[in-house]
Design a protein around this motif. Structure first.
Motif, PDB file in Angstrom:
ATOM      1  N   ARG A 128       6.778   1.633   4.199  1.00 44.17           N
ATOM      2  CA  ARG A 128       5.726   1.189   3.280  1.00 44.17           C
ATOM      3  C   ARG A 128       6.183  -0.131   2.661  1.00 44.17           C
ATOM      4  NH1 ARG A 128       2.926   5.978   1.618  1.00 44.17           N
ATOM      5  NH2 ARG A 128       2.677   7.206   3.533  1.00 44.17           N
ATOM      6  N   TYR A 129       5.290  -0.739   1.879  1.00 42.87           N
ATOM      7  CA  TYR A 129       5.594  -2.067   1.341  1.00 42.87           C
ATOM      8  C   TYR A 129       5.170  -2.191  -0.122  1.00 42.87           C
ATOM      9  CZ  TYR A 129       6.228  -3.345   6.224  1.00 42.87           C
ATOM     10  OH  TYR A 129       6.674  -3.392   7.526  1.00 42.87           O
ATOM     11  N   THR A 130       5.888  -3.041  -0.817  1.00 44.21           N
ATOM     12  CA  THR A 130       5.507  -3.454  -2.157  1.00 44.21           C
ATOM     13  C   THR A 130       5.775  -4.951  -2.258  1.00 44.21           C
ATOM     14  OG1 THR A 130       5.796  -3.016  -4.526  1.00 44.21           O
ATOM     15  CG2 THR A 130       7.789  -2.970  -3.170  1.00 44.21           C
ATOM     16  N   ALA A 153       9.456   9.076  -1.461  1.00 43.36           N
ATOM     17  CA  ALA A 153       9.733   7.654  -1.234  1.00 43.36           C
ATOM     18  C   ALA A 153      11.088   7.282  -1.808  1.00 43.36           C
ATOM     19  CB  ALA A 153       8.646   6.794  -1.883  1.00 43.36           C
ATOM     20  N   PRO A 196       9.985  -3.980   1.913  1.00 46.09           N
ATOM     21  CA  PRO A 196       9.758  -2.651   2.505  1.00 46.09           C
ATOM     22  C   PRO A 196      10.532  -1.549   1.792  1.00 46.09           C
ATOM     23  CG  PRO A 196      11.339  -3.868   3.816  1.00 46.09           C
ATOM     24  CD  PRO A 196      10.916  -4.797   2.696  1.00 46.09           C
ATOM     25  N   GLU A 209       8.550   6.670   7.534  1.00 48.23           N
ATOM     26  CA  GLU A 209       7.517   5.639   7.581  1.00 48.23           C
ATOM     27  C   GLU A 209       7.934   4.467   6.709  1.00 48.23           C
ATOM     28  OE1 GLU A 209       3.669   7.071   6.556  1.00 48.23           O
ATOM     29  OE2 GLU A 209       3.824   8.877   7.804  1.00 48.23           O
ATOM     30  N   GLY A 241       3.674  -1.017  -4.974  1.00 48.71           N
ATOM     31  CA  GLY A 241       3.016  -0.710  -3.702  1.00 48.71           C
ATOM     32  C   GLY A 241       2.072  -1.814  -3.276  1.00 48.71           C
ATOM     33  N   THR A 258      -4.421  -5.749  -0.832  1.00 47.32           N
ATOM     34  CA  THR A 258      -3.205  -6.477  -0.470  1.00 47.32           C
ATOM     35  C   THR A 258      -3.345  -7.977  -0.677  1.00 47.32           C
ATOM     36  OG1 THR A 258      -2.430  -4.809   1.104  1.00 47.32           O
ATOM     37  CG2 THR A 258      -1.691  -7.068   1.459  1.00 47.32           C
ATOM     38  N   ASN A 265       0.091  -1.265  -0.029  1.00 46.05           N
ATOM     39  CA  ASN A 265      -0.216  -0.585   1.221  1.00 46.05           C
ATOM     40  C   ASN A 265      -1.712  -0.382   1.466  1.00 46.05           C
ATOM     41  OD1 ASN A 265       2.650   0.098   1.997  1.00 46.05           O
ATOM     42  ND2 ASN A 265       2.550   1.075  -0.007  1.00 46.05           N
ATOM     43  N   GLN A 319       5.481  13.935   1.224  1.00 47.63           N
ATOM     44  CA  GLN A 319       6.430  12.849   1.474  1.00 47.63           C
ATOM     45  C   GLN A 319       7.112  12.439   0.180  1.00 47.63           C
ATOM     46  OE1 GLN A 319       3.499  10.146   3.313  1.00 47.63           O
ATOM     47  NE2 GLN A 319       4.670  10.332   5.218  1.00 47.63           N
ATOM     48  N   VAL A 375       9.495   6.057   3.362  1.00 55.47           N
ATOM     49  CA  VAL A 375       8.888   7.310   2.934  1.00 55.47           C
ATOM     50  C   VAL A 375       9.287   8.388   3.934  1.00 55.47           C
ATOM     51  CG1 VAL A 375       6.727   8.534   2.541  1.00 55.47           C
ATOM     52  CG2 VAL A 375       6.962   6.169   1.785  1.00 55.47           C
TER      53      VAL A 375
END
Length: 320
Positions: A129-131, A108, A289, A127, A270, A277, A272, A106, A292
């Motif tokens: 993902r989050y930071t 990003a 968000p 997909e 990140g 978290t 995730n 993958q 990816v």
């Protein structure tokens, strides 16, 4: 497409496309960085950036790279439909190139790209993902009371934050966290020294927290784009020091330091992993968000088809 209000000439992650960073990634991971640009006839708008390829020419994401560095330059039009059309055109060209080269694993996209439809239209999986992100200088009042309490606890116990140039001390703390969490940073003292030799202090900040005896118990490195984003790159803390506020003192010091570098925002790199978290959220930053992308292969298609079959035709209960 870029979020409303963001300048498409932004330099948020520009360091990730710097020749010296590309050189370090090539030497460390054995991948070839290639500058690419997708520009329709007329040249009014384009998407440019860097792809990393292996010996067979396939696109791969290098370890310890949070995003592939890309920059979208529009024609200057601010009408949403024109911006969207321009983005769809150049992102579609990138998607076709990724498919033609073949993408392994993958990759990003940076958080400023909020429209992944052109990649879905080319058959890529997408997909979310989050930071966590925050403006710099950071206001400590944004952090929770628990964070500030732990900072004070660490100070009372004699912990001290400082900058460092010691790659060995950093790697020791990284290894401690990697062993505890069951993963690997895959960066050793020599490769970290190599990076410090390539980037200057305005672009790469290394920090440590020492206990009352002078022993390093927490260490990390941040990558900085002046006028852009400071990325939380790698970070490790000894287990016993975690209980005594070392991690909170580390980030208090790092965020204060990064606020003096000329960076205008901070990216936690990140958010995730469920087990960490809550600790990141306690700093009161914005959950952000990013996308990816993956190119489905035969194994992926088999798993997806098998999963769909199980959902449509569940196995009868053996005890029914």
């Amino acid at each position: 497409m870029l979020p409303a209000g963001m300048d498409d000439q932004s330099r948020h992650y520009e360091l990730l496309s710097d020749d010296r960073w590309l050189e370090w990634n090539a030497r460390t991971w054995g991948l070839r960085p290639q500058r690419v640009a997708y520009e329709p006839d007329g040249g009014e708008f384009k998407l440019s950036g860097v792809l990393y390829t292996d010996k067979r020419g396939r696109v791969r994401m290098p370890r310890l790279n949070p995003y592939v560095p890309f920059r979208f330059e529009s024609s200057g039009a601010r009408r949403p439909e024109r911006m969207s059309r321009q983005w769809a055109t150049v992102a579609g060209l990138l998607a076709k190139d990724l498919a033609a080269r073949k993408t392994i694993g993958q990759i990003a996209l940076p958080p400023e790209f909020t429209d992944a439809r052109p990649f879905q239209w080319q058959g890529f999986t997408v997909e979310v993902r989050y930071t966590y992100t925050a403006a710099l200088p950071y206001a400590i009042e944004s952090a929770s009371q628990a964070v500030r309490k732990n900072i004070n606890k660490a100070v009372r116990e004699g912990f001290q934050f400082e900058s460092t140039e010691s790659a060995a001390e950093i790697v020791k703390c990284l290894q401690s966290t990697a062993n505890r969490k069951g993963f690997g940073y895959h960066v050793d003292t020599e490769s970290l020294k190599d990076l410090f030799g390539l980037l200057n202090a305005d672009e790469c900040r290394a920090h440590v927290v020492r206990d009352a005896t002078g022993t390093v118990v927490s260490a990390g490195v941040r990558l900085i784009t002046v006028g852009g984003t400071a990325l939380d790159w790698v970070q490790g803390t000894e287990l016993e020091a975690l209980k005594r506020g070392a991690a909170q003192l580390m980030y208090r010091g790092a965020l204060d330091d990064l606020g003096t570098t000329g960076a205008i925002s901070f990216d936690y790199g990140g958010a995730n992993i469920q087990s960490v978290t809550a600790a990141k959220a306690a700093w009161g930053m914005t959950l952000t968000p990013y996308f990816v992308l993956g190119q489905p292969d035969a194994r992926h298609l088999y798993k997806s088809a098998r999963g769909a079959t199980k959902r449509l035709f569940p196995r009868p209960n053996a005890q029914a």
